[in-house]
Scaffold this active site. Structure first.
Site, PDB file in Angstrom:
ATOM      1  N   TYR A 248       0.862  -1.189   0.000  1.00  0.00           N
ATOM      2  CA  TYR A 248       0.000   0.000   0.000  1.00  0.00           C
ATOM      3  C   TYR A 248       0.894   1.234   0.000  1.00  0.00           C
ATOM      4  O   TYR A 248       1.923   1.254   0.686  1.00  0.00           O
ATOM      5  CB  TYR A 248      -0.884  -0.019   1.253  1.00  0.00           C
ATOM      6  CG  TYR A 248      -2.214   0.672   1.077  1.00  0.00           C
ATOM      7  CD1 TYR A 248      -3.163   0.162   0.196  1.00  0.00           C
ATOM      8  CD2 TYR A 248      -2.524   1.830   1.786  1.00  0.00           C
ATOM      9  CE1 TYR A 248      -4.391   0.784   0.043  1.00  0.00           C
ATOM     10  CE2 TYR A 248      -3.753   2.450   1.631  1.00  0.00           C
ATOM     11  CZ  TYR A 248      -4.678   1.928   0.759  1.00  0.00           C
ATOM     12  OH  TYR A 248      -5.891   2.543   0.603  1.00  0.00           O
TER      13      TYR A 248
ATOM     14  N   SER B  66     -19.872  -5.149  -4.453  1.00  0.00           N
ATOM     15  CA  SER B  66     -18.956  -4.741  -3.378  1.00  0.00           C
ATOM     16  C   SER B  66     -19.718  -3.868  -2.382  1.00  0.00           C
ATOM     17  O   SER B  66     -20.802  -3.363  -2.689  1.00  0.00           O
ATOM     18  CB  SER B  66     -17.790  -3.946  -3.966  1.00  0.00           C
ATOM     19  OG  SER B  66     -18.252  -2.692  -4.445  1.00  0.00           O
ATOM     20  N   ILE B  67     -19.148  -3.689  -1.204  1.00  0.00           N
ATOM     21  CA  ILE B  67     -19.855  -2.856  -0.215  1.00  0.00           C
ATOM     22  C   ILE B  67     -19.967  -1.417  -0.713  1.00  0.00           C
ATOM     23  O   ILE B  67     -21.014  -0.798  -0.590  1.00  0.00           O
ATOM     24  CB  ILE B  67     -19.161  -2.939   1.159  1.00  0.00           C
ATOM     25  CG1 ILE B  67     -19.359  -4.350   1.720  1.00  0.00           C
ATOM     26  CG2 ILE B  67     -19.749  -1.906   2.126  1.00  0.00           C
ATOM     27  CD1 ILE B  67     -18.876  -4.546   3.132  1.00  0.00           C
TER      28      ILE B  67
ATOM     29  N   GLY C   4     -10.868   1.179  -7.540  1.00  0.00           N
ATOM     30  CA  GLY C   4     -10.372  -0.146  -7.223  1.00  0.00           C
ATOM     31  C   GLY C   4     -10.001  -0.869  -8.503  1.00  0.00           C
ATOM     32  O   GLY C   4     -10.316  -0.398  -9.609  1.00  0.00           O
TER      33      GLY C   4
ATOM     34  N   PHE D  12     -10.194   7.977  -7.401  1.00  0.00           N
ATOM     35  CA  PHE D  12     -10.577   8.409  -6.052  1.00  0.00           C
ATOM     36  C   PHE D  12      -9.884   7.531  -5.030  1.00  0.00           C
ATOM     37  O   PHE D  12      -9.880   6.301  -5.138  1.00  0.00           O
ATOM     38  CB  PHE D  12     -12.093   8.324  -5.842  1.00  0.00           C
ATOM     39  CG  PHE D  12     -12.490   8.813  -4.469  1.00  0.00           C
ATOM     40  CD1 PHE D  12     -12.558  10.164  -4.196  1.00  0.00           C
ATOM     41  CD2 PHE D  12     -12.761   7.911  -3.440  1.00  0.00           C
ATOM     42  CE1 PHE D  12     -12.879  10.624  -2.921  1.00  0.00           C
ATOM     43  CE2 PHE D  12     -13.087   8.357  -2.163  1.00  0.00           C
ATOM     44  CZ  PHE D  12     -13.144   9.719  -1.907  1.00  0.00           C
TER      45      PHE D  12
END
Lengths: 380, 380
Positions: free
Chosen positions: B101, B201-202, B293, B317
């Site tokens: 990350y 996805s959430i 994503g 984003f």
């Protein structure tokens, strides 16, 4: 010949003197000629006949275009008849004829989209323009590949006659694109930098020079070619800070190549494929790449992390979208400033003037039949 | 154990009572324990010991993490000691442990990045928070996978205790991403539409529900799978207007599939590859696709004409870029509104509560070792 077609032709070629059109004339010469003559008898002002590059269907430009003479056209009270002096053959003109451009005239049509001419006749209500003035259609409009054009006075923008003709003829499609792209996407300050591929294109050359005038560094990417050192020299002479061939950029950290130049916030892509990826690699976090061409015919491929973690934005630019009638004033002001630079020798790019009577030879060059050639500008 | 490492550990775990850290304690238990005890004699307030998921190096989360007990920490006058109630295992938590990350804590570190807890102790100068209050670290910060956290009062945002615990624990990373993305890129009005891939996805589920609340239609793309009709039903029940599997979109004109829904101006991509291209196909001219994503691990490929003639913009984003301390107030206000929706049952998504004492079983599920599983939320 359908009515729809002949009506379209009239609309594109300015205002005709009667319901006749050159196409009708071609198919029914005797009947229609007589009708046109009967209207001339009312002493309306008429344009000279116009020699024009016409296509009646979309297809390969070298096979679907021909040079014919269009009949005289009435010059109405608000019309201006312009004797064209010069007009370029732009790639977008070729795409319009091929029928692959998103916005294209309905056929039959006269080719060409920008150019410069000299006022030949003015209608009785025309103000601010007189015989001998140099004008360019602005915003540009269809049908500049012909010797005389009759259009409403609002179409014409008077320019300084000291301007080199070939720059006046070509100021919109390429230099204005360069100027708009430098101004529209990011606020650039003195000392900032931009990166571009296709740097040898006319837009690319304009970007180098317009950036330099603003104190903005340019990082330029060119394809590998024989004589690349010479090309680098030419671009540096125009004001390029750095010029790299694509193979020079096959390094681990591309940004190590930048010495005394900040990472660019803005990039321009007219190539696509790997050359677009190189522009993206140079951009700083939060930077923007503007695509305005796709010479490689390859798409642009971007990693997910470029968007999420590097915060890159990818945008596009198409001058024609911006060139709406309500932008005419702004457009003309920008044209004037660009032509002023051209007169001062601060905006330069290579072109080749080609005589109109040898149009198809120039077209063949523009189509790339003889390899890479300078921009062809028809001299009427 | 270097001084640098132990200092980093203290910074991440809040303020320790002395120069000792759990790592020092582990390696030099007798000497350091004595030192810590001598400081306790001054009657400072101390936290309970904290059971924590710790990693001392980056690597596969299931092999580099272990659950250990951290020693008590001083609760200084502005500190709040929070007993954690619940914290999720998000993909970004896994990426941080893996070391892939872009922003990650210096090791050794405690895992986790968001969660909810109950105030256990407050320092003498703390105002507005008292024992029993529910709080979430906001903006989120490292180290939520532990039973007690001591941090400055400014870190903690008090929330309504009627909120379902698992929603309080997970409100930032996914729902706030959905809310920010709906608000930040395009002005959407009632009746407009958005398109997204990864709709299960959430974040995707939150986008559906938050769009519906605003009267905005959602066009949702899911991958082909066994039971896709059931999935479609679930998403429609959340408020999705249209749900398509990728194979349903292998049609000539994708927009013919939209009935009574306008072409979307905004699209969301969390998959990449072909699924991103489908989002682009749905977008109207001038539309924007936001990538947040890349589940397929494939890049995004875009044609030149999408940029030039369709005027698409591609953006990215990343919530963490926005979640700077100066945005704390705005962030907290958005959290409150999201939690209010959760309390009303207007914001729902699937999760599985997992007991902390079985952390590694939950981690295995989060790592996908048992196929697709609900979001794992650790219950302390």
């Amino acid at each position: 010949m359908s009515l729809v077609k002949s009506t379209a032709m009239r609309a594109l070629n300015g205002s005709f003197s009667s319901s006749s059109s050159f196409l009708v004339k071609l198919t029914q010469p005797h009947v229609r000629r007589g009708q046109a003559q009967s209207i001339r008898a009312f002493s309306v002002i008429m344009s000279p006949p116009s020699k024009a590059v016409v296509y009646e269907r979309h297809g390969p430009p070298d096979s679907v275009t021909r040079v014919i003479e269009l009949p005289p056209v009435e010059v109405k009270e608000n019309d201006v008849c312009v004797k064209m002096l010069a007009a370029p053959i732009n790639p977008s003109d070729i795409n319009r004829i091929e029928g692959v451009y998103p916005v294209r005239p309905q056929v039959p049509a006269v080719g060409g989209h920008e150019g410069v001419g000299e006022v030949h006749l003015v209608g009785s209500a025309v103000k601010g323009l007189e015989r001998g003035d140099w004008v360019i259609p602005s915003p540009p409009s269809f049908g500049t590949w012909q010797s005389y054009i009759v259009k409403d006075q609002s179409v014409w923008h008077k320019i300084n006659k000291d301007t080199p003709m070939e720059y006046a003829a070509t100021v919109i499609v390429n230099p204005l694109t360069a100027l708009k792209m430098l101004e529209d996407f990011t606020t650039l300050n003195k000392g900032d930098s931009i990166v571009q591929n296709g740097a040898t294109s006319i837009v690319g050359q304009c970007i180098i020079q317009l950036a330099r005038i603003r104190g903005i560094h340019s990082i330029n990417i060119i394809r590998d070619r024989v004589g690349s050192d010479e090309v680098k020299g030419i671009l540096r002479e125009l004001g390029a800070d750095e010029v790299f061939t694509e193979s020079q950029l096959e390094v681990k950290n591309i940004k190590d190549l930048l010495i005394n130049i900040p990472e660019p916030a803005l990039g321009f892509n007219c190539v696509g494929g790997d050359a677009a990826s190189l522009v993206l690699k140079f951009l700083r976090n939060g930077g923007t790449m503007v695509t305005y061409g796709g010479m490689s015919k390859k798409p642009i491929t971007v990693s997910t992390s470029s968007f999420i973690f590097k915060d890159l934005s990818l945008r596009g630019f198409w001058l024609q979208r911006w060139l709406t009638p309500d932008k005419a004033k702004e457009c003309r002001s920008m044209i004037d400033s660009l032509l002023s630079l051209a007169r001062e020798g601060k905006l330069r790019y290579g072109m080749e003037l080609a005589p109109f009577n040898n149009f198809h030879a120039a077209l063949d060059k523009a189509l790339g039949k003889q390899g890479s050639q300078p921009k062809q500008v028809i001299r009427f």
